[in-house]
Design a protein around this motif. Sequence first.
Motif, mmCIF file in Angstrom:
data_model
loop_
_atom_site.group_PDB
_atom_site.id
_atom_site.type_symbol
_atom_site.label_atom_id
_atom_site.label_comp_id
_atom_site.label_asym_id
_atom_site.label_seq_id
_atom_site.Cartn_x
_atom_site.Cartn_y
_atom_site.Cartn_z
ATOM 1 N N ARG A 97 0.848 -1.183 0.000
ATOM 2 C CA ARG A 97 0.000 0.000 0.000
ATOM 3 C C ARG A 97 0.889 1.241 0.000
ATOM 4 N N GLY A 98 0.440 2.266 -0.677
ATOM 5 C CA GLY A 98 1.279 3.458 -0.829
ATOM 6 C C GLY A 98 1.726 4.040 0.492
ATOM 7 N N ALA A 99 0.808 4.182 1.434
ATOM 8 C CA ALA A 99 1.147 4.769 2.729
ATOM 9 C C ALA A 99 2.151 3.899 3.470
ATOM 10 N N SER A 100 2.042 2.595 3.311
ATOM 11 C CA SER A 100 2.968 1.690 3.979
ATOM 12 C C SER A 100 4.366 1.826 3.400
ATOM 13 N N ILE A 101 4.478 1.914 2.084
ATOM 14 C CA ILE A 101 5.786 2.096 1.449
ATOM 15 C C ILE A 101 6.463 3.345 1.988
ATOM 16 N N VAL A 102 5.720 4.444 2.043
ATOM 17 C CA VAL A 102 6.281 5.714 2.518
ATOM 18 C C VAL A 102 6.704 5.606 3.978
ATOM 19 N N LEU A 121 13.924 -1.218 -3.260
ATOM 20 C CA LEU A 121 13.299 -2.346 -3.935
ATOM 21 C C LEU A 121 11.992 -2.714 -3.246
ATOM 22 N N LEU A 122 10.996 -3.088 -4.045
ATOM 23 C CA LEU A 122 9.768 -3.675 -3.515
ATOM 24 C C LEU A 122 10.036 -5.152 -3.315
ATOM 25 N N HIS A 123 9.974 -5.604 -2.060
ATOM 26 C CA HIS A 123 10.580 -6.870 -1.656
ATOM 27 C C HIS A 123 9.874 -8.105 -2.217
ATOM 28 N N ARG A 124 8.554 -8.103 -2.212
ATOM 29 C CA ARG A 124 7.773 -9.234 -2.709
ATOM 30 C C ARG A 124 6.504 -8.699 -3.377
ATOM 31 N N PRO A 125 5.964 -9.414 -4.363
ATOM 32 C CA PRO A 125 4.701 -8.987 -4.955
ATOM 33 C C PRO A 125 3.564 -9.063 -3.933
ATOM 34 N N ASP A 126 2.737 -8.044 -3.897
ATOM 35 C CA ASP A 126 1.560 -8.006 -3.029
ATOM 36 C C ASP A 126 0.328 -8.181 -3.921
ATOM 37 N N PRO A 127 -0.381 -9.306 -3.835
ATOM 38 C CA PRO A 127 -1.529 -9.534 -4.710
ATOM 39 C C PRO A 127 -2.616 -8.467 -4.573
ATOM 40 N N LEU A 128 -2.676 -7.768 -3.442
ATOM 41 C CA LEU A 128 -3.697 -6.751 -3.233
ATOM 42 C C LEU A 128 -3.219 -5.351 -3.621
ATOM 43 N N ALA A 129 -2.019 -5.247 -4.153
ATOM 44 C CA ALA A 129 -1.466 -3.925 -4.455
ATOM 45 C C ALA A 129 -2.236 -3.252 -5.585
ATOM 46 N N ASP A 130 -2.531 -1.979 -5.405
ATOM 47 C CA ASP A 130 -3.044 -1.119 -6.464
ATOM 48 C C ASP A 130 -1.813 -0.495 -7.115
ATOM 49 N N LEU A 131 -1.495 -0.925 -8.336
ATOM 50 C CA LEU A 131 -0.240 -0.494 -8.936
ATOM 51 C C LEU A 131 -0.198 0.999 -9.191
ATOM 52 N N GLY A 132 -1.326 1.612 -9.432
ATOM 53 C CA GLY A 132 -1.359 3.061 -9.568
ATOM 54 C C GLY A 132 -0.968 3.738 -8.273
ATOM 55 N N GLU A 133 -1.459 3.191 -7.160
ATOM 56 C CA GLU A 133 -1.119 3.727 -5.839
ATOM 57 C C GLU A 133 0.357 3.502 -5.526
ATOM 58 N N VAL A 134 0.875 2.327 -5.896
ATOM 59 C CA VAL A 134 2.294 2.044 -5.696
ATOM 60 C C VAL A 134 3.134 3.064 -6.456
ATOM 61 N N ARG A 140 6.292 10.077 -5.314
ATOM 62 C CA ARG A 140 6.385 11.021 -4.184
ATOM 63 C C ARG A 140 7.746 10.915 -3.506
ATOM 64 N N LEU A 141 8.218 9.692 -3.252
ATOM 65 C CA LEU A 141 9.517 9.513 -2.600
ATOM 66 C C LEU A 141 10.642 10.062 -3.467
ATOM 67 N N ARG A 142 10.504 9.896 -4.749
ATOM 68 C CA ARG A 142 11.521 10.404 -5.675
ATOM 69 C C ARG A 142 11.521 11.935 -5.692
ATOM 70 N N GLU A 143 10.342 12.518 -5.779
ATOM 71 C CA GLU A 143 10.243 13.974 -5.816
ATOM 72 C C GLU A 143 10.731 14.606 -4.510
ATOM 73 N N ASP A 144 10.528 13.909 -3.400
ATOM 74 C CA ASP A 144 10.976 14.420 -2.091
ATOM 75 C C ASP A 144 12.465 14.192 -1.861
ATOM 76 N N GLY A 145 13.158 13.541 -2.803
ATOM 77 C CA GLY A 145 14.593 13.323 -2.679
ATOM 78 C C GLY A 145 14.977 12.237 -1.699
ATOM 79 N N LEU A 146 14.024 11.379 -1.314
ATOM 80 C CA LEU A 146 14.303 10.334 -0.332
ATOM 81 C C LEU A 146 14.837 9.055 -0.977
ATOM 82 N N VAL A 147 14.514 8.851 -2.245
ATOM 83 C CA VAL A 147 14.969 7.681 -2.998
ATOM 84 C C VAL A 147 15.375 8.143 -4.392
#
Length: 313
Positions: A97-102, A121-134, A140-147
């Motif tokens: 989930r997006g919030a969890s990644i952040v 890296l995204l460690h394992r595929p999450d069958p419930l992942a919304d790829l748009g949200e991912v 967001r992490l890229r734009e914030d300079g964190l990754v």
Amino acid sequence: MDTITAPAPPAWYGCMGLGGSWDPAPYAPADVYAAEAAITASLDIGVTAFDHADIYRHGKAEAVFGEVLARTPGLRERIVLQTKCGIRLDGGFYDLRGASIVARLAQSLERLRTEYVDVLLLHRPDPLADLGEVAEALHRLREDGLVRHFGVSNMSAAQIAALRSRMDFPLVANQLEMSLARRDWVESGVLVNTSTAAANGFPHGTLEYCVEHGIQLQSWGSLAQGVYTGRQATPVEEATAQLVKELAAHHDTTPETIVLWWLMRHPARIAPVLGSTRPERIRACGDAVNREPALTHEEWYCLWITARDEPLP
């Protein structure tokens, strides 16, 4: 940020073994010293890229690494730092989930005592992942300079393609279990049109897809847990270890290097992740980092056929 070259080092040091025990108990000062010794040994052989995950030793691997960074001025600027998120030990499930990644990345940065990681890296595929949200979270992490860069782990070509279609910047890595002992990644390429193809679980075409799209293949478990360089449990492992030893003597190198060369000789330019915590074993991998793989075509096949213990189809 677009001008930053994606990191593609020839080898990584895998930090899963750092930090002491696999439980939430605090790490000890001795664990920091052990981490420092492993990091020093890696740097001594020219390995300047370090692979983490937020779950390793319940976060203690990142924390002891952060301690070493804090006590070693200038070290952060000399290394490539990679971590992963997506596995939840508090529940035993996957969570992209997006919030969890952040949130998980923020915790990793705090433990590592750094303002950014070079690769997430995204460690394992999450069958419930919304790829748009991912994708939105990664942007967001890229734009914030964190990754600076992103990749995946344990994913197939189809899964990578689906994620890439939602992103406007590349994925730079796919980390998979690959070794002379775990050979399904290479077996899948020769079992096509055979009766045993269905029994091979590796998603055929994944290596080719990654090569085509400039996605570095990183191999975890690359030293095969030492079954060919220190401890053997079966006659096949013993025969393979003996061949590894003979080839090491022939090429004036170590058995560890031969095992790694078998991976690195493949045209996909696989980058091994060195997972040992023992400085002497890390240093034994030095030729894999500093010499081109010297295995001949015939030697490479001989290792494969000996380890698989049956002729090729």
